[in-house]
Design an enzyme around this catalytic site. Structure first.
Site, PDB file in Angstrom:
ATOM      1  N   LYS A  90       0.823  -1.222   0.000  1.00  0.00           N
ATOM      2  CA  LYS A  90       0.000   0.000   0.000  1.00  0.00           C
ATOM      3  C   LYS A  90       0.852   1.265   0.000  1.00  0.00           C
ATOM      4  O   LYS A  90       2.033   1.247   0.338  1.00  0.00           O
ATOM      5  CB  LYS A  90      -0.973  -0.039   1.183  1.00  0.00           C
ATOM      6  CG  LYS A  90      -2.111  -1.028   0.881  1.00  0.00           C
ATOM      7  CD  LYS A  90      -3.231  -0.997   1.880  1.00  0.00           C
ATOM      8  CE  LYS A  90      -4.348  -1.934   1.382  1.00  0.00           C
ATOM      9  NZ  LYS A  90      -5.376  -2.164   2.408  1.00  0.00           N
ATOM     10  N   ARG A 100      -3.853 -10.123   4.637  1.00  0.00           N
ATOM     11  CA  ARG A 100      -4.301 -10.129   3.239  1.00  0.00           C
ATOM     12  C   ARG A 100      -3.125  -9.662   2.396  1.00  0.00           C
ATOM     13  O   ARG A 100      -2.687  -8.515   2.528  1.00  0.00           O
ATOM     14  CB  ARG A 100      -5.499  -9.187   3.108  1.00  0.00           C
ATOM     15  CG  ARG A 100      -6.139  -9.165   1.732  1.00  0.00           C
ATOM     16  CD  ARG A 100      -7.308  -8.200   1.708  1.00  0.00           C
ATOM     17  NE  ARG A 100      -7.935  -8.161   0.406  1.00  0.00           N
ATOM     18  CZ  ARG A 100      -7.486  -7.454  -0.621  1.00  0.00           C
ATOM     19  NH1 ARG A 100      -6.409  -6.710  -0.494  1.00  0.00           N
ATOM     20  NH2 ARG A 100      -8.118  -7.480  -1.775  1.00  0.00           N
TER      21      ARG A 100
END
Ligand code: HH2
Length: 259
Positions: free
Chosen positions: A202, A237
């Site tokens: 991210k 995840r």
């Protein structure tokens, strides 16, 4: 939880698959590398991503769920915000419903309950098109925790039993918000649900590494994931299953070690 995106615009190109055949190959590889769950998404949630209509989302996901149910023997998770899509996929054998809008839509709650699905309820401030414009909190940890507590109550009231909670790293959060949530993740344990965290590649990791592009964020992802697991995450995840599995094995051993 390995991530598979049937999209053309997910923020990490390597997570995208063009068709069912490519998806099957990739899912099988993830499972061989140790994924316990495969999460299937067909609509990117990156800030500014183009919306995908229901018919298109169904056309992408349904054939894949039907194939993967036979090809891999781990639970399939569906990353969608649309009740119709959730209903169809759970009806065809997916077992987990991952809603980045956190089951604020009562119909999503009903669908999860009807199928006796396991759910992931995530916190997001705002919606993907604008969520990163100017996110603000008085106390990010307390507010996200209260939000998730309310969602867990609503889900339980509707009869949903298996609930994972997710602070929603990068969803309506600044760098400081993301770091505070990861630092204080342990405080979410009092909600009594397994904590899931998605930090993989991210953008806050790009910021912290002096602007590394998404393709160069593996090490940063593993470090953030390790801290998450140390602080209480029970599901991660990830885009990089093999590397994550190896890293988590070490963190887990340290976490479990006797005095
Ligand atoms: N992050 C993304 C998508 N779905 N679901 C949960 N529960 N937690 C997350 O942190 C999370 C999520 C974003 O990652 P990705 O699916 O790779 O990207 P895109 O939304 O661009 O497809």
């Amino acid at each position: 939880m390995g991530v598979l995106n049937l999209t053309t615009d997910s923020f990490y190109a390597e997570s995208r698959v063009a068709d069912v055949e490519e998806a099957v190959v990739k899912a099988r590889r993830m499972v061989a590398e140790g994924a316990d769950v495969v999460d299937l998404g067909a609509e990117s949630s990156r800030p500014g991503a183009a919306p995908v209509d229901e018919a298109e989302e169904l056309a992408r996901l349904v054939p894949l769920v039907e194939r993967l149910r036979r090809e891999v023997d781990v639970p399939l998770s569906i990353d969608t915000v649309k009740p119709e899509v959730a209903d169809e996929c759970l009806g065809r054998g997916a077992q987990i419903l991952n809603d980045i809008r956190g089951f604020r839509d009562a119909e999503m709650v009903r669908v999860a309950a009807r199928h006796r699905a396991t759910v992931v309820t995530m916190h997001m401030q705002g919606t993907p098109p604008t969520m990163q414009h100017d996110p603000r909190y008085e106390d990010v940890v307390a507010e996200v925790k209260q939000y998730l507590a309310d969602r867990v109550d609503a889900l339980r009231e509707a009869g949903v039993r298996d609930i994972m909670i997710d602070p929603g790293i990068g969803f309506g959060k600044t760098l400081a918000h993301n770091l505070a949530l990861l630092r204080h993740l342990g405080e979410f344990q009092t909600l009594g649900c397994p904590i899931l965290v998605g930090v993989s590649r991210k953008s806050f990791l790009g910021t912290l590494t002096g602007g590394l592009p998404v393709e160069e964020r593996l090490e940063a992802s593993l470090a953030a994931m390790a801290a998450s697991v140390m602080n209480g995450a029970r599901v991660v995840r990830v885009h990089d299953v093999k590397e994550s599995k190896r890293a988590v094995a070490i963190v887990d051993a340290i976490r479990r070690a006797g005095a």
